[in-house]
Enzyme design. Structure first.
Site, PDB file in Angstrom:
ATOM      1  N   PRO A 103       0.932  -1.092  -0.248  1.00 41.68           N
ATOM      2  CA  PRO A 103       0.056   0.083  -0.064  1.00 41.68           C
ATOM      3  C   PRO A 103       0.474   1.277  -0.004  1.00 41.68           C
ATOM      4  CG  PRO A 103      -0.593  -1.436   2.011  1.00 41.68           C
ATOM      5  CD  PRO A 103       0.741  -1.892   1.184  1.00 41.68           C
ATOM      6  N   SER A 106       2.155   3.573   2.855  1.00 46.00           N
ATOM      7  CA  SER A 106       2.197   2.691   4.947  1.00 46.00           C
ATOM      8  C   SER A 106       3.803   2.293   5.477  1.00 46.00           C
ATOM      9  CB  SER A 106       1.581   1.064   3.539  1.00 46.00           C
ATOM     10  OG  SER A 106       2.500   0.174   3.136  1.00 46.00           O
ATOM     11  N   GLY A 107       3.889   3.481   4.628  1.00 46.61           N
ATOM     12  CA  GLY A 107       6.120   2.896   5.614  1.00 46.61           C
ATOM     13  C   GLY A 107       6.227   1.704   5.241  1.00 46.61           C
ATOM     14  N   LEU A 108       6.201   0.794   4.437  1.00 51.35           N
ATOM     15  CA  LEU A 108       5.970   0.250   3.772  1.00 51.35           C
ATOM     16  C   LEU A 108       7.458  -0.326   3.017  1.00 51.35           C
ATOM     17  CD1 LEU A 108       3.389  -2.791   5.271  1.00 51.35           C
ATOM     18  CD2 LEU A 108       5.386  -1.772   6.142  1.00 51.35           C
ATOM     19  N   ALA A 112      10.158   2.847  -2.481  1.00 51.82           N
ATOM     20  CA  ALA A 112      11.497   2.498  -2.611  1.00 51.82           C
ATOM     21  C   ALA A 112      11.888   1.155  -3.970  1.00 51.82           C
ATOM     22  CB  ALA A 112      12.433   2.132  -1.244  1.00 51.82           C
ATOM     23  N   ASP A 154      16.122   2.436   2.433  1.00 53.27           N
ATOM     24  CA  ASP A 154      14.632   2.098   1.751  1.00 53.27           C
ATOM     25  C   ASP A 154      15.113   1.582   0.359  1.00 53.27           C
ATOM     26  OD1 ASP A 154      13.117   3.642   3.364  1.00 53.27           O
ATOM     27  OD2 ASP A 154      11.691   3.820   2.439  1.00 53.27           O
TER      28      ASP A 154
HETATM   29  O1  PMV Z   1       9.863   5.360   4.004  1.00 52.70           O
HETATM   30  P1  PMV Z   1       9.429   5.512   5.223  1.00 52.70           P
HETATM   31  O2  PMV Z   1       8.674   6.944   5.287  1.00 52.70           O
HETATM   32  O3  PMV Z   1       9.042   4.359   5.886  1.00 52.70           O
HETATM   33  O4  PMV Z   1      10.656   6.571   6.493  1.00 52.70           O
HETATM   34  C1  PMV Z   1      11.958   5.793   6.085  1.00 52.70           C
HETATM   35  C2  PMV Z   1      12.858   6.154   7.390  1.00 52.70           C
HETATM   36  C3  PMV Z   1      13.017   7.377   7.010  1.00 52.70           C
HETATM   37  O5  PMV Z   1      14.285   7.478   8.281  1.00 52.70           O
HETATM   38  C4  PMV Z   1      12.082   8.148   8.271  1.00 52.70           C
HETATM   39  C5  PMV Z   1      13.612   8.197   5.627  1.00 52.70           C
HETATM   40  C6  PMV Z   1      14.917   7.816   5.294  1.00 52.70           C
HETATM   41  O6  PMV Z   1      14.751   8.168   4.045  1.00 52.70           O
HETATM   42  O7  PMV Z   1      16.055   7.419   6.297  1.00 52.70           O
END
Ligand code: PMV
Length: 322
Positions: A103, A106-108, A112, A154
């Site tokens: 999703p 979603s931070g997943l 990337a 990521d």
């Molecule tokens: O991709 P996200 O939103 O899960 O965030 C990655 C982690 C952070 O440390 C907040 C940003 C980064 O690029 O390291």
């Protein structure tokens, strides 16, 4: 034999990720540890001879360059721009279909994974065989279009799979880990804005520079301890590290009521540890269940989240087939 337009197809797929420990502080030079998950993005590139570049996502067509394509697909559009700048335009045209199991917001690691798979599929269909390092550089353009100032963790995790110890200055180091570690993931349903969260954490650093410097150091220490725990399969200690990291993330302002309730639900079951993963402000949490309790913990999490799943850590990162 010369290929016709129809039979030139490249399929590249790349996994999403969770950050086990070290998010945000990694932007400020700390070590962090991330792992691939069992949800992937697949990009299918084919030469279609139309002299246009067509995106297909969720059954809809968009053309590149074009405001629609850029608005709906900032990550792959930026990756494509970078590729065409480096290697010249693909005059014959191509079709790029994006299929995602992750999703958005979603931070997943969906942006990337899209960036890595697009970079690999498009360069390969243009006849370029790039190293992981070169694909990473191109994919970072897509990640930056979404996150502003990403650390790169990521992209590196999606590219390499498995577990990665990462810092901005030393890059990514693949880590050997005990197989069979089950991690539960629950998406809050609220997508977050990583770029805004990174900026708000930078303000905290400005306000409390000394304290923040100590937290960066502690975050590196916890990350190195997590690597040790993952190598030894020491789940109680890995869970403890996650539980130590969470209040620090709370203090820098990246948790919220919904995430706190989800963490409470998780902790009322039998778990070794739980924390938010990624930028926070929404997004997802990760939970390390005690052996045999995953089902019970998933049931509890489903009270607050419509998207809960379990993952082992897949070894495979980017996969390209032609
Ligand atoms: O991709 P996200 O939103 O899960 O965030 C990655 C982690 C952070 O440390 C907040 C940003 C980064 O690029 O390291």
């Amino acid at each position: 034999m010369t290929n016709t337009h129809e039979d030139v197809v490249v399929t590249a797929s790349s996994p999403g990720k969770i950050i086990i420990v070290g998010e945000h502080f990694v932007v400020h030079e700390a070590y962090a540890v991330a792992a691939a998950i069992n949800k992937r993005v697949t990009v299918i590139a084919s030469k279609d001879g139309t002299r246009k570049v067509r995106f297909v996502s969720q059954g809809r067509d968009y053309y590149f360059p074009g405001t629609l394509a850029r608005r709906f697909f900032p990550a792959p559009s930026s990756v494509m721009n970078e590729i065409f700048e480096r290697f010249g335009k693909c005059e014959e045209g191509m079709s790029i279909e994006i299929r995602s199991e992750i999703p958005r917001g979603s931070g997943l690691g969906s942006s990337a994974a899209v960036s890595v798979a697009t970079a690999a599929a498009v360069t390969r269909i243009m006849g370029k065989k790039l190293s992981l390092e070169e694909i990473s550089k191109i994919a970072m353009k897509g990640e930056a279009a979404i996150h502003g100032n990403p650390s790169g963790i990521d992209v590196e995790t999606s590219l390499r799979g498995g577990v990665v110890l990462f810092s901005k200055s030393s890059g990514a180091k693949p880590i050997a880990f005990e197989k069979g570690i089950e991690i539960l993931i629950a998406f809050s349903g609220k997508s977050r804005n990583t770029s805004a969260l990174i900026s708000s954490v930078a303000l905290i650093r400005k306000k409390y520079p000394n304290t923040f410097a100590h937290l960066v150091e502690s975050s590196s220490f916890l990350s190195l301890q997590a690597v040790d725990a993952l190598c030894r399969g020491d789940l109680p200690y890995l869970g403890a590290i996650m539980n130590i990291a969470q209040p620090i993330l709370d203090w820098i302002g990246v948790s919220n009521d919904k995430l706190d309730r989800m963490l409470e639900d998780a902790r009322s079951g039998r778990v070794f540890g739980a924390k938010i993963t990624g930028a926070g402000g929404g997004g997802s949490i990760i939970v390390l269940p005690r052996p045999g309790t995953a089902k019970e913990v998933i049931d509890r999490l489903e009270a607050e989240s419509k998207y809960v799943f379990s993952t082992l850590i897949p070894q495979e990162g980017l996969k390209v087939e032609q």
